[in-house]
Write a protein that holds these residues in place. Sequence first.
Motif, PDB file in Angstrom:
ATOM      1  N   ILE A  26     -18.958  21.839   7.181  1.00 16.90           N
ATOM      2  CA  ILE A  26     -17.959  22.409   6.273  1.00 16.90           C
ATOM      3  C   ILE A  26     -18.417  23.804   5.868  1.00 16.90           C
ATOM      4  O   ILE A  26     -19.415  23.972   5.177  1.00 16.90           O
ATOM      5  CB  ILE A  26     -17.765  21.520   5.031  1.00 16.90           C
ATOM      6  N   LYS A  28     -16.242  26.277   4.368  1.00 15.89           N
ATOM      7  CA  LYS A  28     -15.632  26.780   3.130  1.00 15.89           C
ATOM      8  C   LYS A  28     -14.502  25.864   2.686  1.00 15.89           C
ATOM      9  O   LYS A  28     -13.695  25.408   3.504  1.00 15.89           O
ATOM     10  CB  LYS A  28     -15.076  28.198   3.352  1.00 15.89           C
ATOM     11  N   TRP A  29     -14.464  25.587   1.407  1.00 12.97           N
ATOM     12  CA  TRP A  29     -13.336  24.869   0.808  1.00 12.97           C
ATOM     13  C   TRP A  29     -12.344  25.889   0.262  1.00 12.97           C
ATOM     14  O   TRP A  29     -12.734  26.849  -0.402  1.00 12.97           O
ATOM     15  CB  TRP A  29     -13.802  23.957  -0.326  1.00 12.97           C
ATOM     16  N   CYS A  44      -9.689  23.477   4.181  1.00 10.42           N
ATOM     17  CA  CYS A  44     -11.079  23.850   4.417  1.00 10.42           C
ATOM     18  C   CYS A  44     -11.238  24.416   5.816  1.00 10.42           C
ATOM     19  O   CYS A  44     -10.343  24.297   6.665  1.00 10.42           O
ATOM     20  CB  CYS A  44     -12.023  22.665   4.225  1.00 10.42           C
ATOM     21  N   GLU A  70     -19.995  22.674   0.579  1.00 11.82           N
ATOM     22  CA  GLU A  70     -20.030  23.639   1.672  1.00 11.82           C
ATOM     23  C   GLU A  70     -21.431  23.668   2.286  1.00 11.82           C
ATOM     24  O   GLU A  70     -22.428  23.571   1.585  1.00 11.82           O
ATOM     25  CB  GLU A  70     -19.644  25.023   1.165  1.00 11.82           C
TER      26      GLU A  70
END
Length: 496
Positions: A26, A28-29, A44, A70
Amino acid sequence: MTADTSTRYREFKMPDVGEGLTEAEILKWYVQPGDVVTDGQVVCEVETAKAAVELPIPYDGVVHELRFAEGTTVDVGESIITVDVAPGSGGAEPVAPPAPEAPAPASDGGSGASSSSSSSSGSGSGSGSAGTGTAASAGRTPVLVGYGVAEASTKRRARRGPAASVPEQGAAAAAVQAEMNGYATAPAVPVQEPARTRPLAKPPVRKLAKDLGVDLATITPTGPDGVITREDVHAATAPAEPVQAPAPVPATAPVAPPVPAAGARETRIPVKGVRKATAAAMVGSAFTAPHVTEFVTVDVTRTMKLVEELKADREMAGVRVNPLLLIAKALLVAIRRHPEVNATWDEARQEIVVKHYVNLGIAAATPRGLLVPNIKDAHDKTLPQLAAALGDLVSTAREGRTTPVAMQGGTVTITNVGVFGVDTGTPILNPGESAILAVGAIKLQPWVHKGKVKARQVTTLALSFDHRLIDGELGSKVLADIAAILEQPKRLITWA
């Protein structure tokens, strides 16, 4: 877990965004707990071993929980975000409202929360994954490759916090619970049913339009089936020149090397993502296919003159013309003259598979590592079409927006090491491909031309090929043809 809660909360699982990928990081949200989301909204960005991909959520509702931070690597099939699809309600309509008095332990978040959590875990094991089961019951078809992983392949995680016990509390307790979960204001803004006339556009295009401040409803789509494309969005901003261009995504920006501590004698960097996949592919290729590399030094002065002429040609207006374009065209012509070089070795069936199409890979150095996207059916493209495809491929790779599909199915590859001032190299084949052409730096050098030593534009080409299916004669003929075209570009007309 009651029927109410399983209907109210939807879990979105990490999909397989490529072919056979097992995990993704992951990066970036784009949302936080309490945010209202709609079907198709990008929530995301994740990085697989092949590319950075934006994930759209297939539900309408309010974000209840982000399961991972993240920078976390998550297995395919793991729940990464929970969405409350019925904020402000105590449950589904068919279920009778619960008794007004709520159990005392549930209000202090202590043992009641624990028992509620264990209850939801037990229910989950009996009824299956909430994300999978409710998607089926709602009749919604998953839109991502690999979404809806078999329940037996994933482990149900117990819900954290007392959210699972909301349907078992009174109205007042439910309101307190909602406030604790961070979406107390959501009931005041009921989630609207998505408009069925919403413009059709892919999630990355929607994000681009949002960054540029463009209303998709005002754009006339030019894509197939009325889909709005990136070009449509950019065209909509053309009259307003000052419109801010989309800022580079921080997640795909160059990753700065760790700053060593004072006095440190070494630094360790985790191997993951593109770097990990590239290393595995190169090791596998180097020790599977017997590589042979041949070299030729060629006078490309006439090719460089043709590049300048094409830049002024009206037919080439709007596309980038450079030596790589003509080198790519020369390779395609050489493949047409010697189609057996465009093949692959099928070890399982002990067959040589000759491809009657060319998906031309272009090795691109990006902030995330080496990527090799390819131009599909490059053999069928005219020179302007090839130039446009090449420009789009390079710009997309530099922006970190290359998709896994763009890197699948390549047949031959070009790697331009000359941009780094290197004369040439011995490139390693991409797995499944038979040949790769390395292009060295183009330099002004003394060269014997028409019996006299003159300053000419010269470069060195290196062709690596799989010696199991390409012998020295065939490899030499292909490399010689490429060199002949670059020395006398008019052969593009006579040989094509």
